[in-house]
Design a protein around this motif. Structure first.
Motif, PDB file in Angstrom:
ATOM      1  N   ASN A 130     -29.299 -12.169  74.304  1.00 42.68           N
ATOM      2  CA  ASN A 130     -30.344 -12.784  73.474  1.00 42.68           C
ATOM      3  C   ASN A 130     -31.143 -11.753  72.676  1.00 42.68           C
ATOM      4  OD1 ASN A 130     -29.768 -15.499  74.045  1.00 42.68           O
ATOM      5  ND2 ASN A 130     -30.789 -15.313  76.006  1.00 42.68           N
ATOM      6  N   PRO A 131     -31.568 -10.615  73.279  1.00 43.06           N
ATOM      7  CA  PRO A 131     -32.265  -9.616  72.454  1.00 43.06           C
ATOM      8  C   PRO A 131     -31.386  -9.029  71.349  1.00 43.06           C
ATOM      9  CG  PRO A 131     -32.677  -9.202  74.776  1.00 43.06           C
ATOM     10  CD  PRO A 131     -31.639 -10.269  74.704  1.00 43.06           C
ATOM     11  N   LEU A 132     -30.102  -8.846  71.627  1.00 45.71           N
ATOM     12  CA  LEU A 132     -29.201  -8.305  70.607  1.00 45.71           C
ATOM     13  C   LEU A 132     -28.998  -9.292  69.465  1.00 45.71           C
ATOM     14  CD1 LEU A 132     -27.410  -5.965  69.715  1.00 45.71           C
ATOM     15  CD2 LEU A 132     -25.559  -6.957  71.074  1.00 45.71           C
ATOM     16  N   VAL A 133     -28.896 -10.563  69.789  1.00 46.78           N
ATOM     17  CA  VAL A 133     -28.745 -11.583  68.735  1.00 46.78           C
ATOM     18  C   VAL A 133     -29.998 -11.619  67.861  1.00 46.78           C
ATOM     19  CG1 VAL A 133     -28.534 -14.057  68.291  1.00 46.78           C
ATOM     20  CG2 VAL A 133     -27.101 -12.991  70.014  1.00 46.78           C
ATOM     21  N   VAL A 134     -31.161 -11.635  68.488  1.00 46.41           N
ATOM     22  CA  VAL A 134     -32.418 -11.689  67.723  1.00 46.41           C
ATOM     23  C   VAL A 134     -32.593 -10.422  66.893  1.00 46.41           C
ATOM     24  CG1 VAL A 134     -34.930 -11.719  67.922  1.00 46.41           C
ATOM     25  CG2 VAL A 134     -33.559 -13.282  69.275  1.00 46.41           C
ATOM     26  N   GLY A 135     -32.373  -9.264  67.495  1.00 43.50           N
ATOM     27  CA  GLY A 135     -32.525  -7.997  66.771  1.00 43.50           C
ATOM     28  C   GLY A 135     -31.575  -7.888  65.597  1.00 43.50           C
ATOM     29  N   SER A 136     -30.326  -8.287  65.794  1.00 45.16           N
ATOM     30  CA  SER A 136     -29.349  -8.232  64.703  1.00 45.16           C
ATOM     31  C   SER A 136     -29.688  -9.222  63.590  1.00 45.16           C
ATOM     32  CB  SER A 136     -27.948  -8.528  65.237  1.00 45.16           C
ATOM     33  OG  SER A 136     -27.574  -7.577  66.177  1.00 45.16           O
ATOM     34  N   ALA A 137     -30.157 -10.407  63.965  1.00 41.61           N
ATOM     35  CA  ALA A 137     -30.529 -11.398  62.948  1.00 41.61           C
ATOM     36  C   ALA A 137     -31.740 -10.935  62.142  1.00 41.61           C
ATOM     37  CB  ALA A 137     -30.808 -12.743  63.608  1.00 41.61           C
ATOM     38  N   VAL A 138     -32.716 -10.341  62.824  1.00 37.55           N
ATOM     39  CA  VAL A 138     -33.895  -9.819  62.117  1.00 37.55           C
ATOM     40  C   VAL A 138     -33.490  -8.681  61.186  1.00 37.55           C
ATOM     41  CG1 VAL A 138     -36.056  -8.557  62.450  1.00 37.55           C
ATOM     42  CG2 VAL A 138     -35.578 -10.593  63.804  1.00 37.55           C
ATOM     43  N   LEU A 139     -32.639  -7.775  61.677  1.00 31.73           N
ATOM     44  CA  LEU A 139     -32.160  -6.682  60.828  1.00 31.73           C
ATOM     45  C   LEU A 139     -31.412  -7.219  59.616  1.00 31.73           C
ATOM     46  CD1 LEU A 139     -31.751  -3.644  60.370  1.00 31.73           C
ATOM     47  CD2 LEU A 139     -29.666  -3.828  61.755  1.00 31.73           C
ATOM     48  N   PHE A 140     -30.599  -8.246  59.803  1.00 32.22           N
ATOM     49  CA  PHE A 140     -29.863  -8.854  58.702  1.00 32.22           C
ATOM     50  C   PHE A 140     -30.817  -9.407  57.645  1.00 32.22           C
ATOM     51  CE2 PHE A 140     -27.986 -12.823  56.985  1.00 32.22           C
ATOM     52  CZ  PHE A 140     -26.981 -12.255  56.216  1.00 32.22           C
ATOM     53  N   VAL A 141     -31.828 -10.148  58.084  1.00 29.55           N
ATOM     54  CA  VAL A 141     -32.776 -10.753  57.137  1.00 29.55           C
ATOM     55  C   VAL A 141     -33.576  -9.672  56.413  1.00 29.55           C
ATOM     56  CG1 VAL A 141     -34.845 -12.195  56.975  1.00 29.55           C
ATOM     57  CG2 VAL A 141     -32.905 -12.955  58.347  1.00 29.55           C
ATOM     58  N   VAL A 142     -34.050  -8.662  57.144  1.00 27.86           N
ATOM     59  CA  VAL A 142     -34.818  -7.579  56.523  1.00 27.86           C
ATOM     60  C   VAL A 142     -33.963  -6.838  55.495  1.00 27.86           C
ATOM     61  CG1 VAL A 142     -35.888  -5.337  56.983  1.00 27.86           C
ATOM     62  CG2 VAL A 142     -36.460  -7.307  58.401  1.00 27.86           C
TER      63      VAL A 142
END
Length: 158
Positions: A123-135
């Motif tokens: 779950n932290p990896l999914v959230v971190g990767s999604a945030v990085l993608f959006v940024v």
């Protein structure tokens, strides 16, 4: 709804392919940043590497979610069978699935067989990767917009 189920089942089966694609995108982004005497515009090389990194972040999020989904009892009709497959040690078929167990698609969790089947990093990896993608998308789109000349500048040059 059937298409969503099929897509999630396919993701649970093919998450290693998504992980390999993420790794390839990150390597290509690193190669795009290496000094090249033919490339005069460093900003375009940075933007190109940014797009590859954004794709890598998206594929990383998909791979992590697929990995977590593959570890759960998702798609199995009988919770007892799922628990026998996922936790053969320590699972007593006579007792059955945990009465207080539950599962959730977000955050991804499955306590049907007792302790959570989803690895803690998912779950932290999914959230971190999604945030990085959006940024990265926001930064790259702003960079593209700022690098283009204004229409008034084009008319003044002519």
């Amino acid at each position: 709804m059937v298409l969503v189920f099929l897509a999630l089942a396919l993701l649970a089966l093919t998450w290693p392919v998504f992980a390999a694609a993420a790794l390839v995108f990150v390597v290509v982004a690193a190669l795009a940043l290496r000094p090249d005497p033919d490339v005069r515009d460093r900003a375009s090389a940075l933007r190109r590497a940014g797009w590859f990194l954004a794709a890598g972040a998206a594929f990383t999020a998909a791979a992590a979610y697929g990995r977590g989904l593959a570890a759960t009892t998702f798609g199995l009709l009988d919770p007892d069978d799922g628990c026998m497959l996922r936790r053969p040690e320590g699972y007593d078929h006579r007792v059955g699935a945990s009465a207080d167990g539950s599962s959730s698609m977000w955050p991804l969790r499955d306590t049907t067989c007792g302790p959570d089947l989803v690895p803690g990093y998912v779950n932290p990896l999914v959230v971190g990767s999604a945030v990085l993608f959006v940024v990265l998308l926001v930064v790259l789109i702003l960079a593209e917009v700022r690098s283009r000349p204004l229409p008034a500048d084009d008319a003044a040059r002519r």
